[in-house]
Design a protein around this motif. Structure first.
Motif, PDB file in Angstrom:
ATOM      1  N   LEU A  85     -20.333  41.003 -41.523  1.00  0.00           N
ATOM      2  CA  LEU A  85     -19.796  39.836 -40.812  1.00  0.00           C
ATOM      3  C   LEU A  85     -20.883  39.214 -39.932  1.00  0.00           C
ATOM      4  O   LEU A  85     -20.995  37.986 -39.849  1.00  0.00           O
ATOM      5  CB  LEU A  85     -18.578  40.233 -39.974  1.00  0.00           C
ATOM      6  N   ASP A  86     -21.679  40.054 -39.279  1.00  0.00           N
ATOM      7  CA  ASP A  86     -22.794  39.542 -38.475  1.00  0.00           C
ATOM      8  C   ASP A  86     -23.793  38.789 -39.360  1.00  0.00           C
ATOM      9  O   ASP A  86     -24.291  37.709 -38.988  1.00  0.00           O
ATOM     10  CB  ASP A  86     -23.525  40.686 -37.769  1.00  0.00           C
ATOM     11  N   ILE A  87     -24.090  39.349 -40.514  1.00  0.00           N
ATOM     12  CA  ILE A  87     -25.036  38.697 -41.434  1.00  0.00           C
ATOM     13  C   ILE A  87     -24.469  37.357 -41.905  1.00  0.00           C
ATOM     14  O   ILE A  87     -25.190  36.353 -41.988  1.00  0.00           O
ATOM     15  CB  ILE A  87     -25.341  39.633 -42.624  1.00  0.00           C
ATOM     16  N   GLN A  88     -23.185  37.321 -42.156  1.00  0.00           N
ATOM     17  CA  GLN A  88     -22.552  36.066 -42.567  1.00  0.00           C
ATOM     18  C   GLN A  88     -22.647  35.010 -41.459  1.00  0.00           C
ATOM     19  O   GLN A  88     -22.932  33.837 -41.734  1.00  0.00           O
ATOM     20  CB  GLN A  88     -21.082  36.328 -42.915  1.00  0.00           C
ATOM     21  N   ASP A  89     -22.439  35.421 -40.204  1.00  0.00           N
ATOM     22  CA  ASP A  89     -22.576  34.480 -39.082  1.00  0.00           C
ATOM     23  C   ASP A  89     -23.981  33.877 -39.039  1.00  0.00           C
ATOM     24  O   ASP A  89     -24.151  32.669 -38.841  1.00  0.00           O
ATOM     25  CB  ASP A  89     -22.311  35.183 -37.745  1.00  0.00           C
ATOM     26  N   VAL A  90     -24.981  34.718 -39.214  1.00  0.00           N
ATOM     27  CA  VAL A  90     -26.361  34.243 -39.183  1.00  0.00           C
ATOM     28  C   VAL A  90     -26.630  33.321 -40.374  1.00  0.00           C
ATOM     29  O   VAL A  90     -27.247  32.264 -40.240  1.00  0.00           O
ATOM     30  CB  VAL A  90     -27.352  35.435 -39.161  1.00  0.00           C
ATOM     31  N   GLY A  91     -26.139  33.691 -41.541  1.00  0.00           N
ATOM     32  CA  GLY A  91     -26.303  32.839 -42.718  1.00  0.00           C
ATOM     33  C   GLY A  91     -25.693  31.468 -42.518  1.00  0.00           C
ATOM     34  O   GLY A  91     -26.283  30.441 -42.882  1.00  0.00           O
ATOM     35  N   ARG A  92     -24.519  31.431 -41.899  1.00  0.00           N
ATOM     36  CA  ARG A  92     -23.868  30.141 -41.645  1.00  0.00           C
ATOM     37  C   ARG A  92     -24.683  29.297 -40.661  1.00  0.00           C
ATOM     38  O   ARG A  92     -24.802  28.078 -40.827  1.00  0.00           O
ATOM     39  CB  ARG A  92     -22.453  30.372 -41.109  1.00  0.00           C
ATOM     40  N   ALA A  93     -25.219  29.941 -39.631  1.00  0.00           N
ATOM     41  CA  ALA A  93     -26.042  29.198 -38.670  1.00  0.00           C
ATOM     42  C   ALA A  93     -27.285  28.643 -39.356  1.00  0.00           C
ATOM     43  O   ALA A  93     -27.684  27.489 -39.124  1.00  0.00           O
ATOM     44  CB  ALA A  93     -26.430  30.105 -37.495  1.00  0.00           C
ATOM     45  N   ILE A  94     -27.903  29.440 -40.197  1.00  0.00           N
ATOM     46  CA  ILE A  94     -29.096  28.985 -40.916  1.00  0.00           C
ATOM     47  C   ILE A  94     -28.745  27.832 -41.857  1.00  0.00           C
ATOM     48  O   ILE A  94     -29.501  26.854 -41.970  1.00  0.00           O
ATOM     49  CB  ILE A  94     -29.762  30.177 -41.640  1.00  0.00           C
ATOM     50  N   GLU A  95     -27.599  27.904 -42.505  1.00  0.00           N
ATOM     51  CA  GLU A  95     -27.163  26.792 -43.361  1.00  0.00           C
ATOM     52  C   GLU A  95     -27.025  25.510 -42.545  1.00  0.00           C
ATOM     53  O   GLU A  95     -27.441  24.434 -42.979  1.00  0.00           O
ATOM     54  CB  GLU A  95     -25.821  27.124 -44.022  1.00  0.00           C
ATOM     55  N   ARG A  96     -26.440  25.630 -41.354  1.00  0.00           N
ATOM     56  CA  ARG A  96     -26.213  24.430 -40.534  1.00  0.00           C
ATOM     57  C   ARG A  96     -27.514  23.847 -39.983  1.00  0.00           C
ATOM     58  O   ARG A  96     -27.699  22.631 -39.960  1.00  0.00           O
ATOM     59  CB  ARG A  96     -25.254  24.753 -39.381  1.00  0.00           C
ATOM     60  N   VAL A  97     -28.409  24.724 -39.541  1.00  0.00           N
ATOM     61  CA  VAL A  97     -29.618  24.250 -38.869  1.00  0.00           C
ATOM     62  C   VAL A  97     -30.651  23.744 -39.877  1.00  0.00           C
ATOM     63  O   VAL A  97     -31.240  22.679 -39.692  1.00  0.00           O
ATOM     64  CB  VAL A  97     -30.229  25.361 -37.988  1.00  0.00           C
ATOM     65  N   PHE A  98     -30.885  24.518 -40.927  1.00  0.00           N
ATOM     66  CA  PHE A  98     -32.025  24.224 -41.797  1.00  0.00           C
ATOM     67  C   PHE A  98     -31.660  23.529 -43.103  1.00  0.00           C
ATOM     68  O   PHE A  98     -32.551  23.075 -43.825  1.00  0.00           O
ATOM     69  CB  PHE A  98     -32.813  25.510 -42.074  1.00  0.00           C
ATOM     70  N   LYS A  99     -30.359  23.459 -43.414  1.00  0.00           N
ATOM     71  CA  LYS A  99     -29.886  22.766 -44.622  1.00  0.00           C
ATOM     72  C   LYS A  99     -30.638  23.212 -45.889  1.00  0.00           C
ATOM     73  O   LYS A  99     -31.154  22.380 -46.644  1.00  0.00           O
ATOM     74  CB  LYS A  99     -30.033  21.244 -44.468  1.00  0.00           C
TER      75      LYS A  99
ATOM     76  N   GLU B 111     -32.538  26.210 -31.721  1.00  0.00           N
ATOM     77  CA  GLU B 111     -31.558  25.605 -32.632  1.00  0.00           C
ATOM     78  C   GLU B 111     -30.592  26.652 -33.195  1.00  0.00           C
ATOM     79  O   GLU B 111     -29.388  26.407 -33.299  1.00  0.00           O
ATOM     80  CB  GLU B 111     -32.283  24.918 -33.796  1.00  0.00           C
ATOM     81  N   LEU B 112     -31.127  27.813 -33.550  1.00  0.00           N
ATOM     82  CA  LEU B 112     -30.256  28.862 -34.088  1.00  0.00           C
ATOM     83  C   LEU B 112     -29.317  29.399 -33.014  1.00  0.00           C
ATOM     84  O   LEU B 112     -28.139  29.643 -33.273  1.00  0.00           O
ATOM     85  CB  LEU B 112     -31.102  30.000 -34.676  1.00  0.00           C
ATOM     86  N   ARG B 113     -29.842  29.572 -31.802  1.00  0.00           N
ATOM     87  CA  ARG B 113     -29.007  30.058 -30.696  1.00  0.00           C
ATOM     88  C   ARG B 113     -27.855  29.076 -30.462  1.00  0.00           C
ATOM     89  O   ARG B 113     -26.703  29.485 -30.319  1.00  0.00           O
ATOM     90  CB  ARG B 113     -29.873  30.213 -29.444  1.00  0.00           C
ATOM     91  N   ASP B 114     -28.182  27.794 -30.457  1.00  0.00           N
ATOM     92  CA  ASP B 114     -27.135  26.772 -30.271  1.00  0.00           C
ATOM     93  C   ASP B 114     -26.124  26.822 -31.409  1.00  0.00           C
ATOM     94  O   ASP B 114     -24.927  26.704 -31.200  1.00  0.00           O
ATOM     95  CB  ASP B 114     -27.754  25.371 -30.198  1.00  0.00           C
ATOM     96  N   ALA B 115     -26.606  26.977 -32.645  1.00  0.00           N
ATOM     97  CA  ALA B 115     -25.709  27.009 -33.802  1.00  0.00           C
ATOM     98  C   ALA B 115     -24.806  28.240 -33.761  1.00  0.00           C
ATOM     99  O   ALA B 115     -23.644  28.181 -34.164  1.00  0.00           O
ATOM    100  CB  ALA B 115     -26.506  26.983 -35.096  1.00  0.00           C
ATOM    101  N   MET B 116     -25.324  29.357 -33.265  1.00  0.00           N
ATOM    102  CA  MET B 116     -24.511  30.568 -33.184  1.00  0.00           C
ATOM    103  C   MET B 116     -23.404  30.397 -32.169  1.00  0.00           C
ATOM    104  O   MET B 116     -22.298  30.882 -32.380  1.00  0.00           O
ATOM    105  CB  MET B 116     -25.372  31.778 -32.770  1.00  0.00           C
ATOM    106  N   THR B 117     -23.688  29.722 -31.078  1.00  0.00           N
ATOM    107  CA  THR B 117     -22.683  29.603 -30.026  1.00  0.00           C
ATOM    108  C   THR B 117     -21.740  28.429 -30.263  1.00  0.00           C
ATOM    109  O   THR B 117     -20.728  28.313 -29.599  1.00  0.00           O
ATOM    110  CB  THR B 117     -23.345  29.432 -28.640  1.00  0.00           C
ATOM    111  N   SER B 118     -22.041  27.585 -31.244  1.00  0.00           N
ATOM    112  CA  SER B 118     -21.162  26.436 -31.493  1.00  0.00           C
ATOM    113  C   SER B 118     -20.062  26.788 -32.496  1.00  0.00           C
ATOM    114  O   SER B 118     -19.456  25.907 -33.083  1.00  0.00           O
ATOM    115  CB  SER B 118     -21.961  25.224 -31.972  1.00  0.00           C
ATOM    116  N   GLY B 119     -19.832  28.092 -32.697  1.00  0.00           N
ATOM    117  CA  GLY B 119     -18.636  28.493 -33.440  1.00  0.00           C
ATOM    118  C   GLY B 119     -18.881  28.890 -34.875  1.00  0.00           C
ATOM    119  O   GLY B 119     -18.510  28.175 -35.793  1.00  0.00           O
ATOM    120  N   THR B 120     -19.481  30.039 -35.078  1.00  0.00           N
ATOM    121  CA  THR B 120     -19.591  30.561 -36.439  1.00  0.00           C
ATOM    122  C   THR B 120     -18.406  31.429 -36.780  1.00  0.00           C
ATOM    123  O   THR B 120     -18.116  31.643 -37.936  1.00  0.00           O
ATOM    124  CB  THR B 120     -20.870  31.407 -36.587  1.00  0.00           C
ATOM    125  N   ARG B 121     -17.748  31.958 -35.761  1.00  0.00           N
ATOM    126  CA  ARG B 121     -16.678  32.926 -36.044  1.00  0.00           C
ATOM    127  C   ARG B 121     -15.355  32.212 -36.323  1.00  0.00           C
ATOM    128  O   ARG B 121     -15.141  31.107 -35.878  1.00  0.00           O
ATOM    129  CB  ARG B 121     -16.521  33.880 -34.881  1.00  0.00           C
TER     130      ARG B 121
END
Ligand SMILES: [Zn+2]
Length: 152
Positions: A74-88, A140-150
């Motif tokens: 689940l943690d890995i999925q959160d990071v993957g989602r943040a990377i998808e949002r930030v880096f497209k 950017e990743l820190r912001d993406a993580m806190t803007s609601g991956t869960r």
């Protein structure tokens, strides 16, 4: 048999001199349920990160209890989602290797339409990320993580 792996490999797998057991904070952009997400200073792609299991030293995911395994992915999925949002990226690779640091971690490697190895893994030729890029990507990743991956 001619041994090719280092003589200290077995002791490293047990945790001897493990860099992830001594420092997980200097590159961290997110503390997950059971892991720390690090941005790679030597990256094979823009946004290359690693999600490191932090509860204790283990060298392989086969050592995890079922609840730990669920939390870790689940943690890995959160990071993957943040990377998808930030880096497209056009795709993301999740690589569980541990060939250099045998402490459980998964590399999260964004893939781009113009990268050097379409339809194959990227070659492991890391390059040093500039301090400026490192700091801005981590932010950017820190912001993406806190803007609601869960809870998606
Ligand atoms: Zn360790």
């Amino acid at each position: 048999m001619i041994r090719t792996w280092p003589e200290d490999w077995e002791s490293r797998k047990q945790g001897a001199g493990c860099p992830f057991c001594t420092d997980l904070t200097s590159r961290s952009f997110h503390s997950g349920r059971i892991s720390e997400a690090l941005l790679e200073r030597y990256a094979i792609a823009t946004g290359h990160a690693a999600v490191v299991f932090r509860r204790r030293h283990v060298s392989t995911f086969t050592a995890l209890a079922p609840d730990e395994l669920a939390d870790y992915w689940l943690d890995i999925q959160d990071v993957g989602r943040a990377i998808e949002r930030v880096f497209k990226p056009c795709h993301v690779n999740y690589q569980l290797l541990g060939n250099i640091v045998p402490h459980l971690h998964v590399h999260v490697v964004p893939r781009y339409l113009d990268d050097s190895a379409p339809e194959r893994p990227l070659p492991w030729n890391p390059s040093l990320v500039s301090e400026e890029d490192f700091v801005s990507r981590a932010r950017e990743l820190r912001d993406a993580m806190t803007s609601g991956t869960r809870g998606r």
